[in-house]
Write an enzyme that holds these catalytic residues in place. Structure first.
Site, short mmCIF file in Angstrom:
data_model
loop_
_atom_site.label_atom_id
_atom_site.label_comp_id
_atom_site.label_asym_id
_atom_site.label_seq_id
_atom_site.Cartn_x
_atom_site.Cartn_y
_atom_site.Cartn_z
CG ASP A 20 -1.97 1.02 1.24
OD1 ASP A 20 -3.07 0.72 1.72
OD2 ASP A 20 -1.73 2.14 0.76
CG ASP A 115 -2.77 3.33 -2.62
OD1 ASP A 115 -3.80 2.63 -2.53
OD2 ASP A 115 -2.23 3.88 -1.65
CD GLU A 116 -5.49 -1.29 -0.47
OE1 GLU A 116 -5.90 -2.12 0.34
OE2 GLU A 116 -6.14 -0.28 -0.78
P1 TTP Z 1 -5.37 4.88 0.88
O1 TTP Z 1 -4.31 3.86 0.62
O2 TTP Z 1 -6.52 4.51 1.76
O3 TTP Z 1 -4.71 6.17 1.54
P2 TTP Z 1 -3.33 6.86 1.24
O4 TTP Z 1 -2.48 6.08 0.30
O5 TTP Z 1 -3.59 8.26 0.81
O6 TTP Z 1 -2.66 6.92 2.67
P3 TTP Z 1 -2.01 5.73 3.51
O7 TTP Z 1 -0.58 6.15 3.72
O8 TTP Z 1 -2.78 5.71 4.80
O9 TTP Z 1 -2.16 4.48 2.70
O10 TTP Z 1 -5.97 5.40 -0.47
C1 TTP Z 1 -5.21 5.51 -1.67
C2 TTP Z 1 -5.63 6.72 -2.48
O11 TTP Z 1 -7.01 6.65 -2.78
C3 TTP Z 1 -5.44 8.01 -1.73
O12 TTP Z 1 -4.13 8.55 -1.91
C4 TTP Z 1 -6.51 8.89 -2.32
C5 TTP Z 1 -7.61 7.94 -2.73
N1 TTP Z 1 -8.72 7.98 -1.75
C6 TTP Z 1 -9.84 8.78 -2.04
O13 TTP Z 1 -9.91 9.39 -3.11
N2 TTP Z 1 -10.83 8.84 -1.12
C7 TTP Z 1 -10.80 8.19 0.08
O14 TTP Z 1 -11.73 8.29 0.90
C8 TTP Z 1 -9.65 7.37 0.36
C9 TTP Z 1 -9.55 6.62 1.66
C10 TTP Z 1 -8.64 7.31 -0.59
MG MG Z 2 -2.21 4.02 0.55
#
Ligand code: TTP
Ligand code: MG
Length: 364
Positions: A20, A115-116
Site C-alpha cells: 500500500d 495504490d494497493e
Molecule cells: P489509501 O491507501 O486509503 O490512503 P493513502 O495512500 O492516501 O494513505 P495511507 O498512507 O494511509 O495508505 O488510499 C489511496 C488513495 O485513494 C489516496 O491517496 C486517495 C484515494 N482515496 C480517495 O480518493 N478517497 C478516500 O476516501 C480514500 C480513503 C482514498
Molecule cells: Mg495508501
C-alpha cells in the site's frame, strides 16, 4: 540448492504480501512539486465548491485532517493546509510503474486500487523464498523507480497481510509468521479488521468485544446472529484465518507460450535447445493478438521438477529475440540448476492499452 525456511515447511501455507503506497495522491503531488515536501498537503476540491479531501500528507494528518473530510473542515483544523487538485492520469502512470515491479516477483497480483495490491509470492524463488525480503526488495525498487514510498504487510493470508501493511506505516513493513498468528490476533483490536467501521466497532464494544481474542469466545452461530453473513468472516478472521486466494485479473498483460515436457530436461543445454521452436510458436501467437500495444519487457518462466517455478523479467528488453530468451533462460535455470518440466517465454504488454482495429503489433 533446495531450501526450506520456517515458512515453506508448512507446505499448504501461502505467502501473501499486501502493498500500500503511503498517502498516494499527496505523495505524487509532492514528487511533482518538491517545494511541498515536509508541509501539510491535501489533494481535493475547493472548500467553496463543497470539495472533499481525497487524502493528505502525514504532516496534515497531525492536525486531524483525513480522507473523505470536507475541505472546509480540513481548513478549520489546519489553516496552513496546501490544497492541490487531483491528477488521475499521473496516479495511473505511477501505478503502472509499480505494477511492473510486482511482475518481476510474481504473476499472482490482485490490484485493489491504484495504490494497493495483494501479491501471492508462495512460488517466488527469489531471496530463497523469503517473503519478508521480497517485500523489502519491492519497496526499495518502488522507491528507486518512482521516488514514492510504500508500506508492506507479509503474512500467510490476505486478511493478516492487509492488517500488517498498516502496522508500520508510513514507509515500513511488518511480517506475521505462522507461529505468531495466535498471539497477534489475541490482542488485535477489532477496528483493525478491514471492513469493521465505526458503527460495527461501537456495536461490538457495547457487547464487551474489544479484541479478536474477545471475538473468539463467541460461537459461529452467535456471530451469525449478531452480524449476519459477516459473522462467518469474523469467526475466521478473529482466529487469523482467511482462505481467499489472490484473485488475479484476467485482463491481458502479456503474450506467452509455454511447453511442458514429457520427461524433465536435465541440463541447461537441453533447455536452451528448446528456445528456437518456442520462439517460432511465440511469433505465431503474437500475430493473433488483436491489440496494438507496446512491449514492456520480456520474461521467461521455468517450472522445475517439483512444480516450483520462477519467472525472470527484464523490463528494459523491448523486442523479443532468441538471443534474449536464451540469456533469460540461463539466468532463470541457474537460480536452482534442477531438472525442468516446463519452459515458457513471453512479453509484457502495457496494461492500459485500448483495442485497435489493426491486426499487427507496433514493434513489428
Ligand atoms: P489509501 O491507501 O486509503 O490512503 P493513502 O495512500 O492516501 O494513505 P495511507 O498512507 O494511509 O495508505 O488510499 C489511496 C488513495 O485513494 C489516496 O491517496 C486517495 C484515494 N482515496 C480517495 O480518493 N478517497 C478516500 O476516501 C480514500 C480513503 C482514498
Ligand atoms: Mg495508501
Amino acid at each position: 540448492m533446495r531450501h526450506l525456511n520456517w515458512w515453506t515447511q508448512e507446505r499448504s501455507m501461502r505467502k501473501i504480501i499486501h502493498i500500500d503506497q503511503d498517502c498516494f495522491y499527496a505523495a505524487v503531488a509532492i514528487k511533482d512539486n518538491p517545494s511541498l515536501r515536509g508541509k501539510p498537503v491535501a489533494v481535493g476540491g475547493n472548500s467553496d465548491r463543497r470539495g472533499v479531501i481525497t487524502t493528505c500528507s502525514y504532516e496534515a494528518r497531525k492536525f486531524g485532517v483525513r480522507s473523505a473530510m470536507s475541505t472546509r473542515r480540513a481548513l478549520q483544523l489546519c489553516p496552513k493546509l496546501i490544497l492541490v487538485p487531483p491528477q488521475f492520469e499521473r496516479y495511473k502512470e505511477e501505478s503502472r510503474k509499480i505494477r511492473s515491479i510486482f511482475q518481476k516477483f510474481t504473476d499472482k497480483i490482485e490490484p485493489l486500487s491504484l495504490d494497493e495490491a495483494y501479491l501471492d509470492v508462495t512460488e517466488c524463488l527469489q531471496f530463497n523464498g523469503s517473503a519478508t525480503h521480497i517485500a523489502s526488495a519491492i519497496r526499495s525498487q518502488i522507491l528507486l523507480e518512482t521516488q514514492l514510498t510504500a508500506s508492506a504487510g507479509v503474512a500467510p493470508n490476505k486478511f493478516l497481510a492487509k492488517v500488517a501493511s498498516d502496522w508500520n506505516k508510513p514507509n515500513g513493513q511488518f511480517t506475521i509468521a505462522p507461529s505468531q498468528i495466535e498471539e497477534f490476533v489475541r490482542t488485535l483490536k477489532i477496528e483493525k479488521i478491514p471492513g469493521v467501521g465505526k458503527i460495527t466497532t461501537r456495536k461490538m464494544n457495547a457487547l464487551g468485544l474489544m479484541t479478536c481474542g474477545d471475538l473468539q469466545k463467541l460461537e459461529r452461530h452467535e456471530l451469525l446472529r449478531q452480524f449476519g453473513k459477516w459473522g462467518d468472516r469474523l469467526y475466521d478472521y478473529s482466529r487469523g484465518l482467511d482462505e481467499r486466494p489472490v484473485a488475479v485479473r484476467s485482463e491481458r498483460k502479456s503474450v506467452s507460450v509455454e511447453r511442458t515436457y514429457g520427461s524433465d530436461l536435465q541440463t541447461l543445454e537441453q533447455c536452451l535447445l528448446e528456445i528456437p521452436s518456442l520462439f517460432q510458436q511465440f511469433l505465431e501467437r503474437l500475430q493473433k493478438v488483436p491489440y496494438q500495444e507496446k512491449c514492456e519487457g520480456l520474461f521467461v518462466k521455468v517450472k522445475f521438477y517439483d512444480f516450483k517455478q520462477t519467472t525472470l523479467d527484464r523490463a528494459e528488453l523491448k523486442s523479443p529475440s532468441i538471443v534474449h530468451y536464451k540469456e533469460l533462460l540461463q539466468q532463470a535455470f541457474e537460480r536452482r540448476s534442477e531438472p525442468v518440466r516446463l519452459i515458457g517465454i513471453g512479453m509484457r504488454l502495457r496494461s492500459e492499452s485500448k483495442p485497435k482495429k489493426q491486426n499487427q503489433l507496433s514493434f513489428f
